[in-house]
Enzyme design. Structure first.
Site, PDB file in Angstrom:
ATOM      1  N   ASP A  43       0.838  -1.208   0.000  1.00 17.13           N
ATOM      2  CA  ASP A  43       0.000   0.000   0.000  1.00 17.13           C
ATOM      3  C   ASP A  43       0.874   1.259   0.000  1.00 17.13           C
ATOM      4  O   ASP A  43       0.364   2.379  -0.080  1.00 17.13           O
ATOM      5  CB  ASP A  43      -1.027  -0.006   1.141  1.00 17.13           C
ATOM      6  N   LYS A 110      -0.926  -9.594   2.702  1.00 17.65           N
ATOM      7  CA  LYS A 110      -0.151  -9.100   3.848  1.00 17.65           C
ATOM      8  C   LYS A 110      -1.024  -8.155   4.650  1.00 17.65           C
ATOM      9  O   LYS A 110      -1.854  -7.443   4.063  1.00 17.65           O
ATOM     10  CB  LYS A 110       1.114  -8.360   3.376  1.00 17.65           C
ATOM     11  N   GLU A 179       9.506  -3.927  10.311  1.00 19.35           N
ATOM     12  CA  GLU A 179       9.840  -2.615   9.739  1.00 19.35           C
ATOM     13  C   GLU A 179      10.417  -1.671  10.797  1.00 19.35           C
ATOM     14  O   GLU A 179       9.905  -1.574  11.926  1.00 19.35           O
ATOM     15  CB  GLU A 179       8.579  -1.983   9.111  1.00 19.35           C
TER      16      GLU A 179
HETATM   17  O1  KIV Z   1       3.496  -1.072   1.607  1.00 15.55           O
HETATM   18  C1  KIV Z   1       4.667  -1.481   1.576  1.00 15.55           C
HETATM   19  O2  KIV Z   1       5.421  -1.276   0.622  1.00 15.55           O
HETATM   20  C2  KIV Z   1       5.145  -2.215   2.734  1.00 15.55           C
HETATM   21  C3  KIV Z   1       6.617  -2.461   2.836  1.00 15.55           C
HETATM   22  C4  KIV Z   1       7.290  -1.218   3.257  1.00 15.55           C
HETATM   23  C5  KIV Z   1       6.929  -3.597   3.715  1.00 15.55           C
HETATM   24  O3  KIV Z   1       4.379  -2.556   3.577  1.00 15.55           O
END
Ligand code: KIV
Length: 255
Positions: A43, A110, A179
């Protein structure tokens, strides 16, 4: 088990696992053809593609649209689609969202959250949908936390992150993103984790793999570059050069 997930799990302890974001067909195809292990339709597209100040503006429709593009491009990499804010507030809603996301052709979903999302992850995994979890700094919490702050700086915070990892692993997540977490805490979580850990802004060599945002890596979003990444290309400069060169070569009718 999905053979692509089996492959990711088999890499643990053999070599670092490489995950990169992509949001459209050409860049996903380039990443896939470069041999990347996992492609995340993150996202983060809200910021680096859509021009929002943070990821809290991204909708499910946005993610489905980009998920389809990436799923069409990737032949070998495991493709993961990120669940945007307020699309997984309850376990039931999380499952409904995950089901819609899988219809785009991606391999997994995710979501951000640790112990507070254990039941949500379990509901999705029990329905046969693979989940990558995401703990540490959670960009979707930027408004409640008043900015982006490094995690795991105190012993209490590090212990809470360890509990988050244990909860998401117990719920059946196949891997977990960590993160912007203090190096030592990320390394401790990895040592204790039964599933592969994927770091971003958590130091090098602390996790089983790393994930990076495509635009940060290739210099595609020059207006903001996180301090923890060294861009390996400067495509923004190349694009600007090509546009200027082409427009300077245009000729008037009859000249
Ligand atoms: O949205 C994204 O790109 C992420 C990464 C930073 C892990 O969640």
């Amino acid at each position: 088990m999905n053979p692509k997930i089996e492959k990711i799990l088999s890499l643990r302890g053999v070599r670092p696992i490489a995950e990169i974001t992509a949001y459209d067909y050409p860049n996903a195809r380039l990443a896939d053809e470069a041999g990347i292990d996992m492609i995340l339709v993150g996202d983060s597209l809200g910021m680096v593609v859509m021009g929002y100040p943070d990821t809290t503006h991204v909708t499910l429709e946005d993610m489905l649209h980009h998920g389809r593009m990436v799923a069409r491009a990737a032949k070998n990499a495991l493709v993961i689609l990120d669940m945007p804010i307020h699309t997984f507030d309850t376990p039931q809603q999380a499952l409904e969202t995950a089901r819609r996301m899988m219809e785009t052709g991606v391999d997994a979903v995710k979501l951000e959250g640790g112990a507070d999302k254990e039941e949500h992850i379990r509901a999705i995994v029990d329905a046969g949908i693979p989940v990558q979890a995401h703990i540490g700094l959670l960009p979707q919490k930027v408004k409640e936390e008043g900015g982006y702050h490094m995690k795991g700086k105190t012993d209490e915070e590090a212990a809470a992150l360890l509990r988050d990892m244990q909860a998401v692993a117990r719920a059946g997540a196949f891997s977990v993103v960590i993160e912007c977490t203090r190096k030592g805490a990320a390394a401790d979580i990895t040592a204790a984790s039964p599933i592969p850990t994927i770091g971003i802004g958590a130091g090098h060599g602390t996790c089983d793999g790393e994930v990076c945002v495509f635009h940060d890596l290739v210099g595609g979003f020059p207006w903001f570059v996180p301090s923890f990444i060294t861009p390996k290309a400067n495509i923004a400069a190349e694009i600007t050069r090509a546009i200027k060169e082409w427009s300077a070569e245009l000729t008037m009718p009859g000249k």
